[in-house]
Write an enzyme that holds these catalytic residues in place. Structure first.
Site, mmCIF file in Angstrom:
data_model
loop_
_atom_site.group_PDB
_atom_site.id
_atom_site.type_symbol
_atom_site.label_atom_id
_atom_site.label_comp_id
_atom_site.label_asym_id
_atom_site.label_seq_id
_atom_site.Cartn_x
_atom_site.Cartn_y
_atom_site.Cartn_z
ATOM 1 N N TYR A 7 0.829 -1.208 0.000
ATOM 2 C CA TYR A 7 0.000 0.000 0.000
ATOM 3 C C TYR A 7 0.856 1.247 0.000
ATOM 4 O O TYR A 7 2.075 1.182 0.227
ATOM 5 C CB TYR A 7 -0.939 0.004 1.227
ATOM 6 C CG TYR A 7 -0.256 0.330 2.544
ATOM 7 C CD1 TYR A 7 0.521 -0.613 3.201
ATOM 8 C CD2 TYR A 7 -0.383 1.595 3.119
ATOM 9 C CE1 TYR A 7 1.149 -0.309 4.396
ATOM 10 C CE2 TYR A 7 0.244 1.903 4.317
ATOM 11 C CZ TYR A 7 1.007 0.955 4.952
ATOM 12 O OH TYR A 7 1.641 1.260 6.130
ATOM 13 N N LEU A 30 11.521 1.202 6.665
ATOM 14 C CA LEU A 30 10.880 1.624 5.422
ATOM 15 C C LEU A 30 11.534 2.956 5.030
ATOM 16 O O LEU A 30 11.542 3.887 5.842
ATOM 17 C CB LEU A 30 9.379 1.850 5.639
ATOM 18 C CG LEU A 30 8.681 2.261 4.340
ATOM 19 C CD1 LEU A 30 8.286 1.034 3.534
ATOM 20 C CD2 LEU A 30 7.465 3.121 4.616
ATOM 21 N N LYS A 56 6.308 -1.964 1.882
ATOM 22 C CA LYS A 56 5.180 -1.372 2.611
ATOM 23 C C LYS A 56 3.986 -2.312 2.494
ATOM 24 O O LYS A 56 3.054 -2.089 1.735
ATOM 25 C CB LYS A 56 4.886 0.013 2.018
ATOM 26 C CG LYS A 56 4.224 0.980 2.958
ATOM 27 C CD LYS A 56 4.371 2.386 2.419
ATOM 28 C CE LYS A 56 3.343 3.348 2.961
ATOM 29 N NZ LYS A 56 3.342 3.556 4.402
ATOM 30 N N GLU A 104 12.784 2.689 13.558
ATOM 31 C CA GLU A 104 11.884 3.761 13.109
ATOM 32 C C GLU A 104 10.641 3.745 13.983
ATOM 33 O O GLU A 104 10.610 3.093 15.027
ATOM 34 C CB GLU A 104 11.521 3.562 11.628
ATOM 35 C CG GLU A 104 10.859 2.225 11.346
ATOM 36 C CD GLU A 104 10.578 1.991 9.857
ATOM 37 O OE1 GLU A 104 10.315 2.944 9.134
ATOM 38 O OE2 GLU A 104 10.615 0.811 9.453
HETATM 39 C C1 LIG Z 1 6.914 1.851 9.034
HETATM 40 C C2 LIG Z 1 6.927 3.195 8.386
HETATM 41 N N1 LIG Z 1 8.050 3.939 8.427
HETATM 42 C C3 LIG Z 1 8.120 5.152 7.881
HETATM 43 C C4 LIG Z 1 7.013 5.715 7.256
HETATM 44 C C5 LIG Z 1 7.119 7.096 6.683
HETATM 45 O O1 LIG Z 1 7.159 7.044 5.284
HETATM 46 P P1 LIG Z 1 6.702 8.287 4.403
HETATM 47 O O2 LIG Z 1 7.611 9.420 4.754
HETATM 48 O O3 LIG Z 1 6.884 7.809 3.012
HETATM 49 O O4 LIG Z 1 5.288 8.549 4.755
HETATM 50 C C6 LIG Z 1 5.826 4.983 7.166
HETATM 51 C C7 LIG Z 1 4.671 5.560 6.483
HETATM 52 O O5 LIG Z 1 3.596 5.010 6.472
HETATM 53 C C8 LIG Z 1 5.780 3.690 7.742
HETATM 54 O O6 LIG Z 1 4.657 2.944 7.689
#
Ligand SMILES: Cc1ncc(COP(=O)(O)O)c(C=O)c1O
Length: 284
Positions: free
Chosen positions: A32, A204, A148, A180
């Site tokens: 997603y 991620l 993701k 994270e």
């Molecule tokens: C586990 C995780 N880390 C980091 C992020 C942040 O990613 P982004 O900056 O692309 O929203 C997300 C976003 O949903 C996430 O699910």
């Protein structure tokens, strides 16, 4: 009533259903993205779609992500969010509907594509100034969090631990090494240097994380993509979370302990103003 997108159709939310045999439902066999729009214009679509394409390729779901480029503006329009300051489209692609068996189904099985739009609220100036809170929690995820996937049970358990503690975010760690958040990335500041976990296999690679690193470096701020521990975090001068819906969120209390001075620090403010300045130029 909200309008959602399901497999090529725009439907009333209450009329959209997927099969109980959908592999997204049965196995979490899906990935997603969440993409935000400002006054009807989407931000950083290319980066989100690049990440989605790479996730689809890694899990071998054959789907042409161009379909998403088309549905984004249409979903915003149909939900009257064209003038919203901050809205989001969530889109998920599953491997489709097939009798339950772990291995991939017949290659003619079509992916299920579902998307919805929602209005978001941005943190107020007062919320930013007050700083936010987090708790620590073990990172129980699989070894490919760069994908993701909708298989988010460890993230759910972690975020629930934060909710139970009355905190906003969660600091995930593997044996004391910070990875994270449950749905955002983490930066700490030490001696005027921004530090965030490397985009290796343990996080991620957030779109906003990437933008923060680029903008900060261009502004002459030292950024290190390096592993850091909970100890480093507790002794950091500043810390913040970054993400598409999180934006830049300073955190001043973790596990009840004060981070830095207990107020958003100068580098976090600098990053936030770089983010705010860039925000308007991230439209496609
Ligand atoms: C586990 C995780 N880390 C980091 C992020 C942040 O990613 P982004 O900056 O692309 O929203 C997300 C976003 O949903 C996430 O699910």
């Amino acid at each position: 009533m909200d309008t959602v997108y399901l497999n090529g159709d725009y439907l009333a939310h209450d009329e959209a259903f997927v099969s109980v045999d959908d592999r997204g439902f049965i196995f979490g066999d899906a990935c997603y993205e969440a993409i935000v729009a400002h006054q009807g214009r989407f931000l950083l679509v290319d980066r989100h779609l690049r990440r989605l394409r790479s996730a689809l390729a890694e899990i071998r779901i054959d789907f042409d992500a161009r379909e998403i480029e088309e549905l984004l503006p249409e979903l915003i329009r149909r939900n009257s969010l064209d003038n919203a300051d901050f809205a989001m489209v969530y889109v998920q692609v599953t491997r489709g509907v097939a009798p339950r068996a772990h291995a991939f189904p017949d290659p003619t099985t079509s992916p299920t594509v579902y998307a919805y739009a929602a209005q978001l609220t941005r943190a107020t100036e007062a919320e930013f100034e007050a700083g936010s809170t987090a708790v620590t929690f073990p990172d129980l995820r699989w070894l490919m969090p760069r994908i993701k996937t909708t298989g988010l049970l460890p993230n759910v358990l972690a975020q629930e631990a934060a909710a139970q503690a009355g905190a906003v975010d969660v600091v995930l760690h593997r044996d004391g090494v910070v990875t994270e958040g449950a749905h955002n990335n983490i930066f700490i500041v030490k001696d005027a240097c921004l530090i965030t976990a490397p985009a290796d296999d343990m996080i991620l690679p957030g779109v906003i994380r990437g933008c923060v690193i680029e903008m900060a470096r261009e502004a002459g701020i030292t950024v290190e993509e390096a592993h850091f521990t909970l100890e480093d975090l507790f002794s950091a001068d500043e810390m913040f979370f970054s993400g598409t819906t999180t934006e830049i969120r300073p955190t001043v209390i973790v596990d009840g302990r004060r981070i830095g001075t207990g107020a958003p620090g100068p580098l976090t403010r600098r990053v936030r103003s770089l983010y705010d300045a860039a925000f308007g130029s991230w439209h496609t």
